[in-house]
Design an enzyme around this catalytic site. Structure first.
Site, PDB file in Angstrom:
ATOM      1  N   GLY A 158      61.268  30.162  15.039  1.00 33.97           N
ATOM      2  CA  GLY A 158      62.436  29.931  15.893  1.00 33.97           C
ATOM      3  C   GLY A 158      63.737  30.139  15.135  1.00 33.97           C
ATOM      4  O   GLY A 158      64.732  30.594  15.698  1.00 33.97           O
ATOM      5  N   HIS A 179      65.200  20.965 -11.138  1.00 34.89           N
ATOM      6  CA  HIS A 179      66.190  19.879 -11.167  1.00 34.89           C
ATOM      7  C   HIS A 179      66.635  19.482  -9.766  1.00 34.89           C
ATOM      8  O   HIS A 179      66.631  18.304  -9.400  1.00 34.89           O
ATOM      9  CB  HIS A 179      67.429  20.249 -11.986  1.00 34.89           C
ATOM     10  CG  HIS A 179      68.563  19.338 -11.639  1.00 34.89           C
ATOM     11  ND1 HIS A 179      68.635  18.050 -12.121  1.00 34.89           N
ATOM     12  CD2 HIS A 179      69.575  19.465 -10.744  1.00 34.89           C
ATOM     13  CE1 HIS A 179      69.662  17.442 -11.557  1.00 34.89           C
ATOM     14  NE2 HIS A 179      70.251  18.277 -10.718  1.00 34.89           N
ATOM     15  N   GLN A 185      67.101  21.169  21.509  1.00 31.00           N
ATOM     16  CA  GLN A 185      68.190  22.144  21.352  1.00 31.00           C
ATOM     17  C   GLN A 185      69.379  21.680  22.195  1.00 31.00           C
ATOM     18  O   GLN A 185      69.463  20.509  22.522  1.00 31.00           O
ATOM     19  CB  GLN A 185      67.704  23.549  21.742  1.00 31.00           C
ATOM     20  CG  GLN A 185      66.733  24.181  20.728  1.00 31.00           C
ATOM     21  CD  GLN A 185      67.389  24.493  19.383  1.00 31.00           C
ATOM     22  OE1 GLN A 185      68.614  24.539  19.260  1.00 31.00           O
ATOM     23  NE2 GLN A 185      66.563  24.687  18.340  1.00 31.00           N
ATOM     24  N   ASP A 234      57.325  26.065  10.038  1.00 30.98           N
ATOM     25  CA  ASP A 234      58.311  26.374  11.055  1.00 30.98           C
ATOM     26  C   ASP A 234      57.764  27.539  11.876  1.00 30.98           C
ATOM     27  O   ASP A 234      57.004  28.355  11.382  1.00 30.98           O
ATOM     28  CB  ASP A 234      59.661  26.722  10.431  1.00 30.98           C
ATOM     29  CG  ASP A 234      60.711  26.932  11.507  1.00 30.98           C
ATOM     30  OD1 ASP A 234      60.594  26.270  12.551  1.00 30.98           O
ATOM     31  OD2 ASP A 234      61.622  27.750  11.323  1.00 30.98           O
ATOM     32  N   ASP A 243      64.460  19.227   5.845  1.00 30.98           N
ATOM     33  CA  ASP A 243      64.111  20.354   4.998  1.00 30.98           C
ATOM     34  C   ASP A 243      65.362  21.189   4.883  1.00 30.98           C
ATOM     35  O   ASP A 243      66.220  21.143   5.768  1.00 30.98           O
ATOM     36  CB  ASP A 243      63.019  21.218   5.629  1.00 30.98           C
ATOM     37  CG  ASP A 243      63.586  22.119   6.695  1.00 30.98           C
ATOM     38  OD1 ASP A 243      63.889  21.609   7.780  1.00 30.98           O
ATOM     39  OD2 ASP A 243      63.782  23.321   6.442  1.00 30.98           O
TER      40      ASP A 243
END
Length: 439
Positions: free
Chosen positions: A158, A403, A257, A155, A334
């Site tokens: 931002g 887990h 955006q 990333d 993510d």
RNA sequence: GGGGGGAUACCAGAGCGGUCAAAUGGGGCAGACUGUAAAUCUGUUGGCGAAGCCUUCGGAGGUUCGAAUCCUCCUCCCCCCA
């Protein structure tokens, strides 16, 4: 082509070493490289002994490729494959977040063999501050530094424009951050971010954007979107003008955006689509807006972004969010949720959400998740894990993180299977209710 | 035997005449967490309730309009000297 050279020689020396042929200071002559056509994305290398005996072959990809295996009939879900020089990513995929070069509380071995992560994240802002570019470049990039040989995505920082908004100043040219570590000033411009992401060396790198907060006025969202678009043009220019540093290709994803405003989202998605990058991202969502709003905007943006390129919904989300957004056409996700919430005692399972610190588990000696696939799921009981949390033991964080990530990867893997089997929507509708329930 | 210091909520520990149902930690119970300043943060932790009321600061008695706080005795604990 020249960019791939280093990686190929590295791989060949590894093969020779494994076969007991390579000795220190031996010079390797690579004879004839295959001739490549302009649009080729992979080629095969054969290593022969002087006797002519075939020692090994391997395939090298030198550009990212996205192939769609199957499109769902009853929704917009897709099953695909992203090929990078560090390996193939089967989509839809969840990418564990490893901000500072580490998926918190989880070893690389566990990530690879238990969790079956195919790609992880790093963060430009955080890695730039620590360990810093000199260390990363000396190490030979992040893959070598943190011993993760599979794909990495970085990333751009931002998100920190949003999350660290109290110690940064934003202007047309970029953002001046005050380091959250030592207060020092650092200017991030689109060009600088591209340079940093070259040094980190992730396979997929994100354009520098501003993740808008929620709520956000129309005026602010519009100005911010226009700024993100200007920055994107500068990112692309710098990216094209620069070379990868470590012998494998990198690819740049732009970010849509526009906050919660439909017309801005449409405008932004069209702009991003026009850039013809190899994949596209949706940002600025899951920042506090109602969940229905997030779904509607994701659907809208997906309808505009090219179908033949992977779509990455940034920062999302809960297991239910993943399933819903897969059905809307998202391929990559993510989120810090499985790791952070895991460290705070929240377990995600196929049957619902468990707050393992709660008293109700005190004497529950059943497995953490009897349907789970990772070794922690059946090795440890709920009561034991609860005890570890209450005793403030490090192992608790490790077990919960393994887990949760294992469950997230299982979930997207199942989604892929059901897309391919053609019964995704039916399965999704059942799972959505289950995974969101509280146990 | 002589001298001194203590006993406060589940634990540690502040408070030393009214603003005290009692600071602050810890523990307990619950909640939050979505491109990670997060092994973090928030609420709650005597009883019933809306305000408010009732029972609480080792025990018993007293002084005072008013006591966790002052006095007397009792019980128990700790330290120093012999």
């Amino acid at each position: 082509m020249s960019a791939s050279f280093l990686l190929i020689t590295r791989k060949i020396t590894d093969i020779l070493r494994i076969n007991g042929i390579f000795e220190k200071n031996t010079q390797i002559d690579i004879g004839v490289f295959p001739l490549l056509k302009k649009n080729d994305i992979s080629f095969k290398i054969r290593i022969l002994k002087t006797s002519g005996k075939l020692l090994s072959t391997f395939k090298v990809n030198y550009r990212m490729k996205f192939e769609i295996d199957l499109l769902s009939k009853d929704c917009s879900a897709r099953a695909g494959k992203i090929t990078t020089m560090h390996g193939v990513i089967e989509t839809p995929i969840f990418m564990p977040v490893g901000t500072v070069g580490s998926v918190k509380a989880v070893h690389q071995t566990e990530l690879k063999e238990e969790i079956k992560a195919q790609i992880i994240l790093g963060n430009t802002y955080h890695l730039y501050l620590r360990p810093g570019l000199d260390v990363l470049q000396s190490a030979g990039g992040l893959h070598r530094f943190n011993s993760w040989e599979k794909p990495i995505l970085t990333d751009s920082g931002g998100y920190q424009v949003y999350s660290l908004s109290h110690n940064r100043k934003l202007n047309e040219n970029g953002v001046v951050f005050r380091s959250h570590i030592d207060g020092s000033k650092h200017e991030f411009t689109p060009e600088k971010v591209m340079d940093i992401e070259r040094v980190i060396g992730a396979d997929i790198i994100m354009a520098f954007d501003e993740c808008t907060p929620y709520p956000c006025t129309y005026q602010y969202a519009e100005n911010s979107m226009e700024l993100t678009h200007k920055w994107l043009d500068r990112c692309i220019a710098r990216f094209k003008a620069s070379e990868p540093l470590y012998g494998y290709d990198q690819t740049l994803f732009p970010i849509v955006q526009g906050s919660i405003y439909r017309d801005l989202r449409i405008q932004s998605a069209e702009k991003i689509a026009s850039c013809e990058c190899e994949g596209n991202a949706i940002g600025g969502l899951s920042v506090g807006e109602p969940i229905e709003e997030m779904y509607q905007l994701t659907e809208l943006v997906c309808s505009i972004l090219p179908k033949d390129k992977p779509r990455y919904l940034m920062g999302v989300g809960t297991p239910a969010n993943l399933l819903e957004c897969i059905s809307l056409g998202v391929d990559m996700f993510d989120c810090v949720m499985p790791t952070r919430n895991g460290r705070n005692g929240m377990l995600f399972t196929s049957k619902g959400i468990i707050n393992i610190k709660n008293e109700k588990w005190k004497k529950d000696f059943s497995p953490i998740d009897e349907d789970g696939l990772s070794f922690v799921d059946v090795l440890y009981s709920k009561a034991y894990l609860r005890h570890l949390f209450h005793a403030n033991e490090i192992l608790a964080l490790q077990i919960a993180s393994i887990h949760n990530l294992s469950f997230y990867l299982w979930l997207v893997g199942e989604a892929r299977k059901h897309i391919i089997n053609g019964d995704f929507v039916r399965w999704k509708n059942i799972m959505m209710k289950q995974v969101a329930s509280r146990m």
